[in-house]
Write a protein that holds these residues in place. Structure first.
Motif, PDB file in Angstrom:
ATOM      1  N   LEU A  87       7.085   3.260  -6.438  1.00 42.24           N
ATOM      2  CA  LEU A  87       6.062   4.296  -6.348  1.00 42.24           C
ATOM      3  C   LEU A  87       5.952   5.045  -7.682  1.00 42.24           C
ATOM      4  O   LEU A  87       4.850   5.278  -8.182  1.00 42.24           O
ATOM      5  CB  LEU A  87       6.392   5.266  -5.218  1.00 42.24           C
ATOM      6  CG  LEU A  87       5.383   6.364  -4.968  1.00 42.24           C
ATOM      7  CD1 LEU A  87       5.161   6.546  -3.470  1.00 42.24           C
ATOM      8  CD2 LEU A  87       5.838   7.673  -5.570  1.00 42.24           C
TER       9      LEU A  87
ATOM     10  N   TYR B 282       4.398   2.730 -10.215  1.00 39.52           N
ATOM     11  CA  TYR B 282       2.960   2.588  -9.970  1.00 39.52           C
ATOM     12  C   TYR B 282       2.229   3.836 -10.462  1.00 39.52           C
ATOM     13  O   TYR B 282       1.163   3.739 -11.073  1.00 39.52           O
ATOM     14  CB  TYR B 282       2.668   2.344  -8.485  1.00 39.52           C
ATOM     15  CG  TYR B 282       1.202   2.113  -8.242  1.00 39.52           C
ATOM     16  CD1 TYR B 282       0.641   0.852  -8.431  1.00 39.52           C
ATOM     17  CD2 TYR B 282       0.364   3.153  -7.860  1.00 39.52           C
ATOM     18  CE1 TYR B 282      -0.715   0.636  -8.245  1.00 39.52           C
ATOM     19  CE2 TYR B 282      -0.993   2.948  -7.670  1.00 39.52           C
ATOM     20  CZ  TYR B 282      -1.523   1.693  -7.866  1.00 39.52           C
ATOM     21  OH  TYR B 282      -2.866   1.490  -7.690  1.00 39.52           O
TER      22      TYR B 282
ATOM     23  N   LYS C 160       0.393   1.965 -13.071  1.00 37.11           N
ATOM     24  CA  LYS C 160      -0.480   1.217 -12.154  1.00 37.11           C
ATOM     25  C   LYS C 160       0.150  -0.158 -11.924  1.00 37.11           C
ATOM     26  O   LYS C 160       1.300  -0.243 -11.585  1.00 37.11           O
ATOM     27  CB  LYS C 160      -1.919   1.149 -12.659  1.00 37.11           C
ATOM     28  CG  LYS C 160      -2.551   2.522 -12.750  1.00 37.11           C
ATOM     29  CD  LYS C 160      -2.552   3.205 -11.419  1.00 37.11           C
ATOM     30  CE  LYS C 160      -3.157   4.599 -11.540  1.00 37.11           C
ATOM     31  NZ  LYS C 160      -2.591   5.533 -10.611  1.00 37.11           N
ATOM     32  N   LEU C 161      -0.575  -1.237 -12.123  1.00 33.01           N
ATOM     33  CA  LEU C 161      -0.019  -2.575 -11.871  1.00 33.01           C
ATOM     34  C   LEU C 161       0.269  -3.331 -13.170  1.00 33.01           C
ATOM     35  O   LEU C 161       0.148  -4.550 -13.227  1.00 33.01           O
ATOM     36  CB  LEU C 161      -0.942  -3.384 -10.967  1.00 33.01           C
ATOM     37  CG  LEU C 161      -0.961  -2.955  -9.509  1.00 33.01           C
ATOM     38  CD1 LEU C 161      -1.980  -3.762  -8.705  1.00 33.01           C
ATOM     39  CD2 LEU C 161       0.420  -3.078  -8.877  1.00 33.01           C
TER      40      LEU C 161
ATOM     41  N   PRO D 277       0.805  -1.224   0.000  1.00 38.77           N
ATOM     42  CA  PRO D 277       0.000   0.000   0.000  1.00 38.77           C
ATOM     43  C   PRO D 277       0.840   1.277   0.000  1.00 38.77           C
ATOM     44  O   PRO D 277       0.359   2.336  -0.384  1.00 38.77           O
ATOM     45  CB  PRO D 277      -0.821  -0.112   1.284  1.00 38.77           C
ATOM     46  CG  PRO D 277      -0.014  -0.977   2.182  1.00 38.77           C
ATOM     47  CD  PRO D 277       0.712  -1.938   1.278  1.00 38.77           C
TER      48      PRO D 277
ATOM     49  N   ARG E  18       1.165   3.232  -3.410  1.00 34.65           N
ATOM     50  CA  ARG E  18      -0.068   3.614  -4.110  1.00 34.65           C
ATOM     51  C   ARG E  18      -0.309   5.117  -4.208  1.00 34.65           C
ATOM     52  O   ARG E  18      -1.044   5.566  -5.057  1.00 34.65           O
ATOM     53  CB  ARG E  18      -1.282   2.981  -3.429  1.00 34.65           C
ATOM     54  CG  ARG E  18      -1.271   1.484  -3.396  1.00 34.65           C
ATOM     55  CD  ARG E  18      -1.643   0.921  -4.764  1.00 34.65           C
ATOM     56  NE  ARG E  18      -2.010  -0.464  -4.674  1.00 34.65           N
ATOM     57  CZ  ARG E  18      -1.166  -1.460  -4.838  1.00 34.65           C
ATOM     58  NH1 ARG E  18       0.089  -1.218  -5.092  1.00 34.65           N
ATOM     59  NH2 ARG E  18      -1.565  -2.701  -4.754  1.00 34.65           N
ATOM     60  N   GLU E  19       0.287   5.890  -3.323  1.00 36.67           N
ATOM     61  CA  GLU E  19       0.054   7.328  -3.285  1.00 36.67           C
ATOM     62  C   GLU E  19       1.381   8.080  -3.368  1.00 36.67           C
ATOM     63  O   GLU E  19       2.303   7.792  -2.609  1.00 36.67           O
ATOM     64  CB  GLU E  19      -0.658   7.729  -1.981  1.00 36.67           C
ATOM     65  CG  GLU E  19      -2.029   7.121  -1.804  1.00 36.67           C
ATOM     66  CD  GLU E  19      -3.043   7.673  -2.787  1.00 36.67           C
ATOM     67  OE1 GLU E  19      -2.897   8.846  -3.209  1.00 36.67           O
ATOM     68  OE2 GLU E  19      -3.968   6.921  -3.146  1.00 36.67           O
TER      69      GLU E  19
END
Length: 99
Positions: free
Chosen positions: A76, A79, A83-84, A45, A48-49
């Motif tokens: 990071l 991502y 994304k994934l 997680p 993700r940001e």
């Protein structure tokens, strides 16, 4: 050796390892996430940001118990860009290896 030929030789000497490296690693572009990618990328997680970027340099990723701020920051950024999609992560790795 004439100066023009010497310049071409230097360029060839510089490009040859890059081309070979790109060819050797190009097969990874079609590979899925494997092994520890699940833990460090897919289930992480913290990547993700973008606002988490400073935290990556302060806190280890507790699920894995690792403090790898440079690697985590690269995840990071990947991502944020892809994304994934594993192809993006693999393409970034190829560029880093070539650098």
């Amino acid at each position: 050796m004439d100066p023009e030929h010497r310049g071409r030789t230097r360029l060839t000497d510089a490009l040859f390892p890059l081309i070979i490296g790109a060819l050797l690693y190009s097969g990874t572009l079609w590979a899925p996430f494997l092994y520890d990618d699940q833990l460090y990328v897919v289930d992480n997680p913290q990547i993700r940001e973008v606002t988490n970027a400073p935290l990556l340099w302060i806190n280890p990723y507790h699920e894995a118990g690792l403090y790898r701020p440079v690697t985590s920051t690269s995840y990071l950024i990947d991502y944020f860009l892809y994304k994934l999609d594993p192809r993006g992560f693999h393409a970034s790795n190829i560029l880093l290896y070539l650098a």
